[in-house]
Design an enzyme around this catalytic site. Structure first.
Site, mmCIF file in Angstrom:
data_model
loop_
_atom_site.group_PDB
_atom_site.id
_atom_site.type_symbol
_atom_site.label_atom_id
_atom_site.label_comp_id
_atom_site.label_asym_id
_atom_site.label_seq_id
_atom_site.Cartn_x
_atom_site.Cartn_y
_atom_site.Cartn_z
ATOM 1 C CD GLU A 28 -2.823 -3.878 -11.393
ATOM 2 O OE1 GLU A 28 -2.637 -5.070 -11.732
ATOM 3 O OE2 GLU A 28 -2.606 -3.451 -10.243
ATOM 4 C CE LYS B 193 3.004 6.113 7.748
ATOM 5 N NZ LYS B 193 3.060 7.567 7.710
ATOM 6 C CG ASP C 117 -0.245 7.034 5.968
ATOM 7 O OD1 ASP C 117 0.219 7.048 4.817
ATOM 8 O OD2 ASP C 117 0.396 7.424 6.963
ATOM 9 C CG HIS D 145 -2.920 -7.954 -16.784
ATOM 10 N ND1 HIS D 145 -2.765 -6.786 -16.089
ATOM 11 C CD2 HIS D 145 -3.274 -8.895 -15.865
ATOM 12 C CE1 HIS D 145 -2.985 -7.003 -14.804
ATOM 13 N NE2 HIS D 145 -3.301 -8.274 -14.641
#
Length: 580
Positions: free
Chosen positions: A259, A391, A467, A565
Protein backbone atom coordinates in the site's frame (compact mmCIF):
# COMPACT_ATOMS: atom_id res chain seq x y z
CA UNK A 1 9.06 -71.50 -3.32
CA UNK A 2 9.55 -71.76 0.40
CA UNK A 3 10.69 -68.72 2.36
CA UNK A 4 11.76 -65.51 0.66
CA UNK A 5 15.08 -65.42 2.43
CA UNK A 6 17.65 -63.81 0.14
CA UNK A 7 21.34 -64.48 0.28
CA UNK A 8 23.90 -62.52 -1.69
CA UNK A 9 26.54 -64.29 -3.72
CA UNK A 10 29.44 -62.61 -5.40
CA UNK A 11 29.91 -63.34 -9.10
CA UNK A 12 33.48 -64.41 -9.78
CA UNK A 13 34.43 -63.21 -13.29
CA UNK A 14 37.20 -65.83 -13.43
CA UNK A 15 35.07 -68.81 -12.51
CA UNK A 16 31.62 -70.10 -13.20
CA UNK A 17 31.17 -71.14 -9.62
CA UNK A 18 29.81 -68.64 -7.09
CA UNK A 19 31.58 -67.98 -3.81
CA UNK A 20 29.16 -67.87 -0.83
CA UNK A 21 29.57 -65.02 1.61
CA UNK A 22 27.72 -66.63 4.50
CA UNK A 23 30.60 -66.21 6.92
CA UNK A 24 29.75 -66.81 10.59
CA UNK A 25 29.33 -63.69 12.72
CA UNK A 26 29.85 -63.34 16.48
CA UNK A 27 26.13 -62.82 16.88
CA UNK A 28 25.45 -66.34 15.62
CA UNK A 29 26.71 -67.68 18.97
CA UNK A 30 24.10 -65.80 21.01
CA UNK A 31 22.01 -68.08 23.26
CA UNK A 32 18.79 -66.23 22.33
CA UNK A 33 17.38 -65.79 18.84
CA UNK A 34 18.93 -62.76 17.18
CA UNK A 35 15.73 -60.73 16.86
CA UNK A 36 14.96 -61.18 20.57
CA UNK A 37 18.43 -60.04 21.60
CA UNK A 38 18.30 -56.98 19.35
CA UNK A 39 14.78 -56.17 20.51
CA UNK A 40 15.87 -56.41 24.14
CA UNK A 41 18.74 -53.97 23.71
CA UNK A 42 16.68 -51.61 21.55
CA UNK A 43 13.97 -51.52 24.24
CA UNK A 44 16.54 -51.00 26.98
CA UNK A 45 18.23 -48.13 25.12
CA UNK A 46 15.10 -46.15 24.32
CA UNK A 47 13.47 -46.83 27.72
CA UNK A 48 16.41 -45.55 29.76
CA UNK A 49 16.87 -42.59 27.39
CA UNK A 50 13.22 -41.63 27.87
CA UNK A 51 13.62 -41.99 31.65
CA UNK A 52 16.81 -39.90 31.76
CA UNK A 53 15.45 -37.15 29.51
CA UNK A 54 12.37 -36.88 31.71
CA UNK A 55 14.46 -36.68 34.86
CA UNK A 56 16.83 -34.09 33.39
CA UNK A 57 13.96 -31.99 32.13
CA UNK A 58 12.42 -32.01 35.61
CA UNK A 59 15.77 -31.01 37.14
CA UNK A 60 16.11 -28.10 34.74
CA UNK A 61 12.60 -26.97 35.59
CA UNK A 62 13.14 -27.01 39.37
CA UNK A 63 16.76 -25.85 39.23
CA UNK A 64 18.50 -29.05 40.45
CA UNK A 65 22.10 -29.52 39.16
CA UNK A 66 22.31 -32.23 36.47
CA UNK A 67 25.45 -33.82 37.96
CA UNK A 68 23.56 -34.77 41.12
CA UNK A 69 22.24 -38.26 40.31
CA UNK A 70 20.21 -40.80 42.23
CA UNK A 71 20.82 -44.56 42.29
CA UNK A 72 18.08 -45.16 39.74
CA UNK A 73 19.58 -42.55 37.43
CA UNK A 74 23.04 -44.11 37.80
CA UNK A 75 21.67 -47.54 36.87
CA UNK A 76 19.87 -45.99 33.91
CA UNK A 77 23.07 -44.33 32.68
CA UNK A 78 25.01 -47.62 32.89
CA UNK A 79 22.22 -49.46 31.06
CA UNK A 80 22.12 -46.75 28.38
CA UNK A 81 25.87 -47.00 27.77
CA UNK A 82 25.80 -50.80 27.71
CA UNK A 83 22.93 -50.99 25.23
CA UNK A 84 24.52 -48.32 23.04
CA UNK A 85 27.84 -50.20 22.94
CA UNK A 86 26.04 -53.41 21.96
CA UNK A 87 23.98 -51.77 19.19
CA UNK A 88 26.99 -49.90 17.86
CA UNK A 89 29.10 -53.05 17.84
CA UNK A 90 26.45 -55.23 16.24
CA UNK A 91 25.16 -52.90 13.55
CA UNK A 92 28.11 -50.54 13.14
CA UNK A 93 30.76 -53.21 12.48
CA UNK A 94 28.49 -55.08 10.08
CA UNK A 95 27.80 -51.84 8.18
CA UNK A 96 31.49 -50.93 7.90
CA UNK A 97 32.35 -54.45 6.72
CA UNK A 98 29.66 -54.27 4.07
CA UNK A 99 31.36 -51.18 2.65
CA UNK A 100 34.97 -52.34 2.70
CA UNK A 101 34.49 -56.06 2.03
CA UNK A 102 33.79 -55.56 -1.70
CA UNK A 103 35.11 -53.16 -4.34
CA UNK A 104 33.02 -50.45 -6.01
CA UNK A 105 30.91 -51.25 -9.09
CA UNK A 106 30.77 -54.97 -8.12
CA UNK A 107 27.55 -56.67 -9.30
CA UNK A 108 25.47 -58.95 -7.14
CA UNK A 109 22.86 -61.50 -8.01
CA UNK A 110 19.74 -62.22 -6.01
CA UNK A 111 18.57 -65.79 -5.48
CA UNK A 112 15.79 -67.45 -3.56
CA UNK A 113 16.73 -69.85 -0.82
CA UNK A 114 15.72 -72.86 -2.89
CA UNK A 115 18.16 -71.88 -5.66
CA UNK A 116 15.53 -70.67 -8.07
CA UNK A 117 16.97 -67.43 -9.47
CA UNK A 118 14.36 -64.82 -10.31
CA UNK A 119 16.07 -61.48 -10.98
CA UNK A 120 19.58 -60.11 -11.17
CA UNK A 121 20.11 -56.42 -10.53
CA UNK A 122 23.33 -54.85 -11.69
CA UNK A 123 23.77 -51.84 -9.42
CA UNK A 124 26.50 -49.26 -9.56
CA UNK A 125 27.05 -45.72 -8.35
CA UNK A 126 25.31 -43.00 -10.34
CA UNK A 127 27.95 -40.96 -12.13
CA UNK A 128 25.62 -38.40 -13.72
CA UNK A 129 24.81 -36.42 -10.60
CA UNK A 130 28.15 -36.16 -8.90
CA UNK A 131 29.36 -37.88 -5.79
CA UNK A 132 26.80 -38.88 -3.21
CA UNK A 133 23.84 -38.78 -5.58
CA UNK A 134 22.75 -42.34 -4.82
CA UNK A 135 22.57 -45.48 -6.96
CA UNK A 136 20.87 -46.35 -10.20
CA UNK A 137 19.52 -49.61 -11.57
CA UNK A 138 21.56 -50.14 -14.75
CA UNK A 139 20.02 -53.38 -15.90
CA UNK A 140 17.50 -56.01 -14.93
CA UNK A 141 17.86 -59.54 -16.28
CA UNK A 142 14.96 -61.76 -15.21
CA UNK A 143 15.19 -65.49 -15.71
CA UNK A 144 12.00 -67.41 -16.52
CA UNK A 145 9.89 -64.34 -15.74
CA UNK A 146 8.08 -61.83 -18.03
CA UNK A 147 9.91 -58.55 -18.57
CA UNK A 148 6.81 -56.49 -17.69
CA UNK A 149 7.08 -57.07 -13.94
CA UNK A 150 10.67 -55.89 -13.87
CA UNK A 151 9.85 -52.80 -15.93
CA UNK A 152 7.45 -51.78 -13.21
CA UNK A 153 10.05 -52.23 -10.47
CA UNK A 154 13.03 -50.50 -12.08
CA UNK A 155 11.50 -46.99 -12.45
CA UNK A 156 10.38 -47.06 -8.82
CA UNK A 157 13.87 -47.96 -7.61
CA UNK A 158 15.57 -45.30 -9.70
CA UNK A 159 12.91 -42.68 -8.82
CA UNK A 160 13.49 -43.31 -5.12
CA UNK A 161 17.10 -42.22 -5.46
CA UNK A 162 16.36 -39.21 -7.66
CA UNK A 163 17.70 -40.43 -11.02
CA UNK A 164 14.47 -40.05 -13.04
CA UNK A 165 14.20 -37.22 -15.55
CA UNK A 166 12.10 -34.21 -14.46
CA UNK A 167 9.72 -34.60 -17.42
CA UNK A 168 8.95 -38.16 -16.41
CA UNK A 169 8.18 -37.13 -12.83
CA UNK A 170 6.00 -34.22 -14.02
CA UNK A 171 4.05 -36.66 -16.17
CA UNK A 172 3.54 -38.94 -13.17
CA UNK A 173 2.24 -36.01 -11.08
CA UNK A 174 -0.10 -34.81 -13.84
CA UNK A 175 -1.51 -38.32 -14.27
CA UNK A 176 -2.06 -38.63 -10.54
CA UNK A 177 0.28 -41.58 -10.06
CA UNK A 178 2.49 -39.52 -7.75
CA UNK A 179 0.77 -37.23 -5.20
CA UNK A 180 1.99 -33.65 -5.38
CA UNK A 181 2.37 -33.43 -1.61
CA UNK A 182 4.87 -36.32 -1.53
CA UNK A 183 7.44 -34.84 -3.92
CA UNK A 184 9.77 -33.52 -1.20
CA UNK A 185 10.02 -36.90 0.52
CA UNK A 186 10.38 -38.86 -2.71
CA UNK A 187 12.92 -36.58 -4.39
CA UNK A 188 14.88 -35.46 -1.35
CA UNK A 189 15.28 -32.04 -3.00
CA UNK A 190 12.84 -29.31 -1.92
CA UNK A 191 13.65 -26.88 -4.71
CA UNK A 192 13.31 -29.55 -7.40
CA UNK A 193 10.02 -30.62 -5.81
CA UNK A 194 8.72 -27.04 -6.01
CA UNK A 195 9.76 -26.78 -9.67
CA UNK A 196 8.08 -30.07 -10.63
CA UNK A 197 4.92 -29.22 -8.69
CA UNK A 198 4.83 -25.82 -10.37
CA UNK A 199 5.19 -27.28 -13.87
CA UNK A 200 2.57 -29.95 -13.20
CA UNK A 201 0.15 -27.31 -11.90
CA UNK A 202 0.53 -25.16 -15.01
CA UNK A 203 -0.18 -28.13 -17.28
CA UNK A 204 -3.22 -29.23 -15.29
CA UNK A 205 -4.89 -25.80 -15.07
CA UNK A 206 -3.71 -24.61 -18.49
CA UNK A 207 -2.58 -21.23 -17.17
CA UNK A 208 0.84 -19.70 -16.64
CA UNK A 209 2.26 -18.56 -13.29
CA UNK A 210 5.43 -17.24 -14.89
CA UNK A 211 5.41 -14.06 -12.80
CA UNK A 212 5.61 -16.03 -9.56
CA UNK A 213 9.34 -16.35 -8.75
CA UNK A 214 10.90 -19.71 -7.95
CA UNK A 215 14.61 -18.99 -7.76
CA UNK A 216 16.29 -17.28 -4.83
CA UNK A 217 14.38 -18.94 -1.99
CA UNK A 218 15.46 -21.56 0.55
CA UNK A 219 12.71 -24.16 0.31
CA UNK A 220 14.44 -26.39 2.86
CA UNK A 221 13.74 -23.76 5.53
CA UNK A 222 9.96 -24.05 5.22
CA UNK A 223 9.72 -27.85 5.05
CA UNK A 224 7.46 -29.09 7.83
CA UNK A 225 7.34 -25.64 9.36
CA UNK A 226 5.82 -22.77 7.37
CA UNK A 227 4.23 -23.86 4.10
CA UNK A 228 3.26 -27.08 2.35
CA UNK A 229 3.35 -27.83 -1.37
CA UNK A 230 5.19 -24.63 -2.40
CA UNK A 231 5.34 -23.53 -6.06
CA UNK A 232 7.22 -20.26 -5.50
CA UNK A 233 7.11 -17.26 -3.24
CA UNK A 234 5.43 -13.86 -3.22
CA UNK A 235 7.54 -10.72 -3.21
CA UNK A 236 6.45 -8.03 -0.76
CA UNK A 237 8.57 -4.86 -0.59
CA UNK A 238 9.87 -3.88 2.82
CA UNK A 239 10.14 -0.21 3.74
CA UNK A 240 11.69 1.38 6.82
CA UNK A 241 9.87 3.88 9.02
CA UNK A 242 11.73 5.83 11.62
CA UNK A 243 13.71 6.26 13.61
CA UNK A 244 10.99 5.69 16.18
CA UNK A 245 12.12 7.11 19.52
CA UNK A 246 10.51 4.81 22.08
CA UNK A 247 11.44 4.57 25.76
CA UNK A 248 14.68 6.41 25.09
CA UNK A 249 15.85 4.16 22.23
CA UNK A 250 15.65 4.56 18.48
CA UNK A 251 14.21 1.84 16.25
CA UNK A 252 14.09 1.57 12.47
CA UNK A 253 10.80 -0.24 11.90
CA UNK A 254 10.55 -2.67 8.93
CA UNK A 255 7.14 -2.69 7.24
CA UNK A 256 6.21 -5.17 4.48
CA UNK A 257 3.35 -3.72 2.47
CA UNK A 258 2.03 -3.06 -1.02
CA UNK A 259 0.00 0.00 0.00
CA UNK A 260 1.49 3.27 -1.09
CA UNK A 261 1.74 6.07 1.51
CA UNK A 262 1.67 3.67 4.46
CA UNK A 263 5.39 3.69 5.19
CA UNK A 264 5.69 7.40 4.34
CA UNK A 265 2.80 8.27 6.64
CA UNK A 266 4.13 6.18 9.52
CA UNK A 267 7.55 7.74 8.97
CA UNK A 268 6.03 11.21 9.31
CA UNK A 269 4.40 10.19 12.57
CA UNK A 270 7.77 8.85 13.81
CA UNK A 271 9.34 12.22 12.99
CA UNK A 272 6.69 14.14 14.91
CA UNK A 273 7.14 11.87 17.93
CA UNK A 274 10.94 12.06 17.75
CA UNK A 275 11.22 15.84 17.66
CA UNK A 276 8.67 16.08 20.49
CA UNK A 277 10.84 14.00 22.84
CA UNK A 278 9.76 10.45 21.99
CA UNK A 279 7.07 8.04 23.14
CA UNK A 280 6.84 5.84 26.23
CA UNK A 281 5.23 2.42 26.60
CA UNK A 282 4.01 0.20 29.41
CA UNK A 283 3.40 -3.55 29.12
CA UNK A 284 0.30 -4.37 31.15
CA UNK A 285 -0.07 -8.14 30.67
CA UNK A 286 1.78 -10.98 28.98
CA UNK A 287 0.00 -14.28 28.49
CA UNK A 288 -1.20 -16.48 25.65
CA UNK A 289 -4.54 -18.24 26.04
CA UNK A 290 -6.19 -21.46 24.98
CA UNK A 291 -9.72 -22.50 25.98
CA UNK A 292 -10.85 -26.12 25.54
CA UNK A 293 -14.51 -27.06 25.72
CA UNK A 294 -15.63 -30.10 27.72
CA UNK A 295 -19.08 -31.62 28.17
CA UNK A 296 -20.75 -33.44 31.06
CA UNK A 297 -24.04 -35.23 31.51
CA UNK A 298 -25.40 -32.35 33.57
CA UNK A 299 -24.83 -28.65 34.20
CA UNK A 300 -24.30 -29.45 37.88
CA UNK A 301 -21.36 -31.67 37.05
CA UNK A 302 -19.88 -28.99 34.77
CA UNK A 303 -20.20 -26.48 37.60
CA UNK A 304 -18.28 -28.81 39.92
CA UNK A 305 -15.31 -28.76 37.57
CA UNK A 306 -15.62 -24.96 37.26
CA UNK A 307 -15.40 -24.57 41.04
CA UNK A 308 -12.49 -27.01 41.14
CA UNK A 309 -10.53 -25.12 38.48
CA UNK A 310 -11.13 -21.71 40.06
CA UNK A 311 -10.30 -22.86 43.59
CA UNK A 312 -6.99 -21.25 44.59
CA UNK A 313 -6.06 -24.35 46.61
CA UNK A 314 -5.95 -26.40 43.39
CA UNK A 315 -4.07 -23.87 41.26
CA UNK A 316 -0.58 -24.97 42.32
CA UNK A 317 -1.26 -28.60 41.36
CA UNK A 318 -2.80 -27.60 38.03
CA UNK A 319 0.17 -25.31 37.36
CA UNK A 320 2.68 -28.11 37.93
CA UNK A 321 0.84 -30.33 35.47
CA UNK A 322 0.49 -27.53 32.92
CA UNK A 323 4.09 -26.31 33.12
CA UNK A 324 5.50 -29.71 32.18
CA UNK A 325 4.81 -28.79 28.56
CA UNK A 326 7.86 -26.51 28.41
CA UNK A 327 10.57 -25.07 30.63
CA UNK A 328 9.29 -21.61 29.64
CA UNK A 329 5.58 -22.28 30.20
CA UNK A 330 4.11 -20.72 33.33
CA UNK A 331 0.38 -20.94 33.94
CA UNK A 332 -0.93 -17.62 35.24
CA UNK A 333 -4.69 -18.02 35.51
CA UNK A 334 -7.70 -20.09 34.51
CA UNK A 335 -11.05 -18.44 33.79
CA UNK A 336 -14.12 -20.64 33.27
CA UNK A 337 -17.50 -20.05 31.63
CA UNK A 338 -20.52 -22.38 31.48
CA UNK A 339 -23.05 -22.83 28.69
CA UNK A 340 -25.54 -25.41 29.94
CA UNK A 341 -23.63 -28.62 30.58
CA UNK A 342 -20.64 -27.40 28.55
CA UNK A 343 -17.64 -25.86 30.29
CA UNK A 344 -15.09 -23.54 28.67
CA UNK A 345 -11.77 -23.18 30.50
CA UNK A 346 -9.58 -20.25 29.39
CA UNK A 347 -5.95 -20.97 30.33
CA UNK A 348 -3.60 -17.97 30.43
CA UNK A 349 0.10 -18.83 30.14
CA UNK A 350 3.45 -17.02 29.95
CA UNK A 351 5.32 -18.40 26.92
CA UNK A 352 8.74 -16.74 26.90
CA UNK A 353 9.87 -15.34 23.55
CA UNK A 354 7.56 -17.64 21.57
CA UNK A 355 4.15 -16.50 20.44
CA UNK A 356 3.14 -19.61 22.34
CA UNK A 357 0.11 -21.25 20.73
CA UNK A 358 1.73 -24.69 20.55
CA UNK A 359 3.21 -24.34 24.04
CA UNK A 360 -0.08 -23.46 25.71
CA UNK A 361 -1.95 -26.13 23.73
CA UNK A 362 0.42 -28.83 25.02
CA UNK A 363 -0.01 -27.55 28.57
CA UNK A 364 -3.79 -27.63 28.23
CA UNK A 365 -3.64 -31.22 26.97
CA UNK A 366 -1.59 -32.18 30.03
CA UNK A 367 -4.22 -30.68 32.34
CA UNK A 368 -7.09 -32.38 30.49
CA UNK A 369 -5.36 -35.75 30.83
CA UNK A 370 -4.86 -35.07 34.54
CA UNK A 371 -8.48 -34.01 35.09
CA UNK A 372 -9.73 -37.17 33.44
CA UNK A 373 -8.68 -39.12 36.55
CA UNK A 374 -10.96 -37.15 38.90
CA UNK A 375 -13.62 -36.41 36.29
CA UNK A 376 -13.87 -39.61 34.22
CA UNK A 377 -17.27 -38.53 32.89
CA UNK A 378 -15.70 -35.44 31.29
CA UNK A 379 -15.96 -35.55 27.49
CA UNK A 380 -13.36 -33.37 25.79
CA UNK A 381 -15.11 -31.88 22.77
CA UNK A 382 -12.18 -29.80 21.49
CA UNK A 383 -8.81 -28.44 22.56
CA UNK A 384 -10.08 -25.03 21.41
CA UNK A 385 -13.62 -23.87 22.07
CA UNK A 386 -13.22 -20.29 20.72
CA UNK A 387 -13.29 -18.82 24.21
CA UNK A 388 -9.54 -18.19 23.67
CA UNK A 389 -10.17 -16.43 21.21
CA UNK A 390 -7.74 -16.87 18.31
CA UNK A 391 -7.85 -15.05 14.96
CA UNK A 392 -11.34 -13.67 15.52
CA UNK A 393 -12.56 -10.37 16.95
CA UNK A 394 -13.78 -11.12 20.47
CA UNK A 395 -14.77 -9.08 23.50
CA UNK A 396 -12.87 -11.44 25.79
CA UNK A 397 -9.59 -10.41 24.17
CA UNK A 398 -10.59 -6.74 24.27
CA UNK A 399 -11.38 -6.97 28.00
CA UNK A 400 -9.09 -9.68 29.38
CA UNK A 401 -6.21 -9.34 26.91
CA UNK A 402 -4.33 -11.98 24.94
CA UNK A 403 -0.65 -12.09 24.14
CA UNK A 404 0.89 -8.74 25.14
CA UNK A 405 -1.26 -5.88 26.43
CA UNK A 406 0.49 -2.56 25.78
CA UNK A 407 -0.30 1.14 26.19
CA UNK A 408 1.89 3.66 24.38
CA UNK A 409 1.72 7.45 24.69
CA UNK A 410 3.41 10.64 23.54
CA UNK A 411 3.07 14.41 23.94
CA UNK A 412 3.29 16.22 20.62
CA UNK A 413 4.19 19.88 20.87
CA UNK A 414 1.78 22.33 19.29
CA UNK A 415 4.39 23.77 16.95
CA UNK A 416 5.19 20.26 15.67
CA UNK A 417 1.49 19.65 15.03
CA UNK A 418 1.48 22.75 12.84
CA UNK A 419 4.85 22.42 11.07
CA UNK A 420 5.15 18.65 10.62
CA UNK A 421 1.57 17.42 10.71
CA UNK A 422 0.05 20.50 9.04
CA UNK A 423 -2.99 20.73 11.31
CA UNK A 424 -4.18 22.04 14.70
CA UNK A 425 -4.40 20.38 18.12
CA UNK A 426 -8.08 21.25 18.54
CA UNK A 427 -8.94 19.88 15.10
CA UNK A 428 -7.19 16.58 15.85
CA UNK A 429 -8.94 16.15 19.19
CA UNK A 430 -12.37 16.86 17.71
CA UNK A 431 -11.81 14.52 14.75
CA UNK A 432 -10.67 11.74 17.04
CA UNK A 433 -13.88 12.01 19.08
CA UNK A 434 -16.11 12.04 16.04
CA UNK A 435 -14.27 9.38 14.02
CA UNK A 436 -12.44 6.95 16.29
CA UNK A 437 -14.84 7.06 19.24
CA UNK A 438 -18.34 8.09 18.17
CA UNK A 439 -18.11 6.81 14.60
CA UNK A 440 -16.79 3.42 15.72
CA UNK A 441 -19.54 3.17 18.33
CA UNK A 442 -22.14 3.94 15.67
CA UNK A 443 -20.70 1.11 13.59
CA UNK A 444 -20.81 -1.28 16.55
CA UNK A 445 -17.05 -1.75 16.38
CA UNK A 446 -15.39 -4.36 18.57
CA UNK A 447 -11.88 -3.24 19.42
CA UNK A 448 -11.80 -0.98 16.39
CA UNK A 449 -11.73 2.46 18.00
CA UNK A 450 -8.84 3.64 15.85
CA UNK A 451 -8.03 4.99 12.40
CA UNK A 452 -5.98 2.19 10.85
CA UNK A 453 -4.07 0.21 13.48
CA UNK A 454 -4.34 -2.99 11.44
CA UNK A 455 -2.42 -1.35 8.60
CA UNK A 456 0.72 -0.97 10.70
CA UNK A 457 0.26 -4.24 12.60
CA UNK A 458 -0.06 -6.24 9.37
CA UNK A 459 2.99 -4.59 7.79
CA UNK A 460 5.22 -5.22 10.81
CA UNK A 461 3.85 -8.76 11.22
CA UNK A 462 4.67 -9.68 7.63
CA UNK A 463 8.16 -8.21 7.88
CA UNK A 464 9.03 -9.99 11.13
CA UNK A 465 7.52 -13.43 10.46
CA UNK A 466 4.45 -13.24 12.69
CA UNK A 467 1.20 -15.07 11.94
CA UNK A 468 -0.63 -12.54 9.70
CA UNK A 469 -4.03 -13.99 10.63
CA UNK A 470 -3.49 -12.88 14.22
CA UNK A 471 -3.63 -9.33 12.97
CA UNK A 472 -7.37 -9.65 13.73
CA UNK A 473 -7.07 -9.49 17.52
CA UNK A 474 -3.63 -7.86 17.56
CA UNK A 475 -5.16 -4.77 15.91
CA UNK A 476 -7.62 -4.21 18.74
CA UNK A 477 -6.81 -0.63 19.65
CA UNK A 478 -8.38 2.49 21.10
CA UNK A 479 -6.77 5.79 20.14
CA UNK A 480 -7.17 8.66 22.57
CA UNK A 481 -6.31 12.33 21.99
CA UNK A 482 -6.72 15.30 24.31
CA UNK A 483 -5.28 18.81 24.57
CA UNK A 484 -2.88 19.58 27.42
CA UNK A 485 -0.92 22.60 28.62
CA UNK A 486 -3.89 24.93 28.12
CA UNK A 487 -4.62 23.43 24.73
CA UNK A 488 -1.17 24.15 23.33
CA UNK A 489 0.07 20.56 23.06
CA UNK A 490 -1.46 17.19 22.15
CA UNK A 491 -1.46 14.05 24.29
CA UNK A 492 -2.02 10.93 22.18
CA UNK A 493 -2.13 7.30 23.28
CA UNK A 494 -2.96 3.88 21.88
CA UNK A 495 -4.10 1.02 24.10
CA UNK A 496 -3.70 -2.41 22.53
CA UNK A 497 -4.78 -5.33 24.77
CA UNK A 498 -3.94 -8.31 22.57
CA UNK A 499 -0.72 -8.02 20.54
CA UNK A 500 0.31 -11.59 19.69
CA UNK A 501 3.97 -11.74 18.70
CA UNK A 502 7.03 -13.94 19.15
CA UNK A 503 10.68 -13.87 18.17
CA UNK A 504 11.24 -17.64 17.90
CA UNK A 505 9.41 -20.31 15.92
CA UNK A 506 7.26 -20.17 12.81
CA UNK A 507 8.15 -17.59 10.18
CA UNK A 508 10.62 -15.79 12.45
CA UNK A 509 13.25 -18.36 11.48
CA UNK A 510 13.17 -17.54 7.77
CA UNK A 511 16.12 -15.55 6.48
CA UNK A 512 14.27 -12.35 5.47
CA UNK A 513 12.11 -12.18 8.56
CA UNK A 514 15.04 -13.03 10.80
CA UNK A 515 16.96 -10.11 9.27
CA UNK A 516 14.11 -7.72 10.09
CA UNK A 517 14.01 -8.97 13.69
CA UNK A 518 17.75 -8.48 13.89
CA UNK A 519 17.29 -4.91 12.65
CA UNK A 520 15.09 -4.26 15.68
CA UNK A 521 17.48 -6.05 18.05
CA UNK A 522 14.96 -8.76 18.99
CA UNK A 523 16.12 -11.75 16.94
CA UNK A 524 15.70 -15.13 18.61
CA UNK A 525 15.25 -15.84 22.30
CA UNK A 526 16.72 -13.73 25.07
CA UNK A 527 18.77 -16.04 27.30
CA UNK A 528 19.29 -13.52 30.09
CA UNK A 529 15.60 -12.65 30.45
CA UNK A 530 13.27 -15.08 28.62
CA UNK A 531 10.37 -13.25 27.02
CA UNK A 532 11.98 -9.80 26.89
CA UNK A 533 12.54 -9.89 23.11
CA UNK A 534 8.87 -10.67 22.42
CA UNK A 535 7.74 -8.01 24.89
CA UNK A 536 10.01 -5.42 23.27
CA UNK A 537 8.66 -6.33 19.83
CA UNK A 538 5.11 -5.80 21.11
CA UNK A 539 5.97 -2.32 22.39
CA UNK A 540 7.60 -1.47 19.04
CA UNK A 541 4.40 -2.53 17.28
CA UNK A 542 2.37 -0.29 19.60
CA UNK A 543 4.80 2.62 19.08
CA UNK A 544 4.55 2.20 15.31
CA UNK A 545 0.75 2.18 15.54
CA UNK A 546 0.94 5.39 17.57
CA UNK A 547 2.97 7.02 14.78
CA UNK A 548 0.61 5.75 12.11
CA UNK A 549 -2.49 6.96 13.95
CA UNK A 550 -0.99 10.39 14.51
CA UNK A 551 -0.05 10.87 10.86
CA UNK A 552 -3.25 9.55 9.29
CA UNK A 553 -5.52 11.53 11.59
CA UNK A 554 -3.51 14.65 10.77
CA UNK A 555 -3.83 13.95 7.04
CA UNK A 556 -7.61 13.60 7.34
CA UNK A 557 -7.87 16.70 9.50
CA UNK A 558 -5.83 18.73 7.02
CA UNK A 559 -7.66 17.32 3.99
CA UNK A 560 -4.48 15.71 2.63
CA UNK A 561 -5.61 12.07 2.52
CA UNK A 562 -7.07 11.97 -1.00
CA UNK A 563 -4.32 14.05 -2.59
CA UNK A 564 -1.52 11.96 -1.06
CA UNK A 565 -3.10 8.68 -2.16
CA UNK A 566 -3.67 9.99 -5.64
CA UNK A 567 0.01 10.90 -5.78
CA UNK A 568 1.63 7.84 -4.18
CA UNK A 569 -0.91 5.01 -4.29
CA UNK A 570 -1.88 4.93 -7.97
CA UNK A 571 -0.06 2.89 -10.58
CA UNK A 572 0.75 4.25 -14.03
CA UNK A 573 1.21 0.75 -15.43
CA UNK A 574 -1.07 -0.60 -18.13
CA UNK A 575 -2.82 -3.47 -16.36
CA UNK A 576 -5.21 -4.27 -19.22
CA UNK A 577 -2.82 -6.86 -20.61
CA UNK A 578 -3.56 -10.13 -18.89
CA UNK A 579 -1.02 -12.93 -19.11
CA UNK A 580 -2.33 -16.25 -20.41
Amino acid sequence: MSKMEIRRRRINPKSSADEPLNQPKPSDALPLPLYLTNGLFFTMFFSVMYFLLGRWREKIRIGTPLHVVTLSELIAIVSCVASFVYLLGFFGIDFVQSIFSRPNHEPWDVELDDGKEIERFLIQENGSGGAGCGVQVRGVVPLQQPVLGVEKIAPLLSFAVGSVDDEEVIGEVVSGKIPSYSLESKLGDCKRAAFIRREALQRVIGRSIEGLPLEGFDYESILGQCCEMPVGYVQIPVGIAGPLLLDGREYSVPMATTEGCLVASTNRGCKAIHVSGGATSVLLRDGMTRAPVVRFQSAKRAAELKFFMEDSNNFETISLVFNKSSRFAKLQAVKCAIAGKNLYMRFNCFTGDAMGMNMVSKGVQNVLDYLQNDFPDMDVMGISGNFCSDKKPAAVNWIEGRGKSVVCEAVIKGEIVKKVLKTEVAALVELNILKNLTGSAMAGALGGFNAHASNIVSAVFLATGQDPAQNVESSHCITMMEPINNGEDLHISVTMPSIEVGTVGGGTQLASQSACLNLLGVKGACRESPGSHARLLATIVAGSVLAGELSLMSAISAGQLVNSHMKYNRSSKDVTKVSP
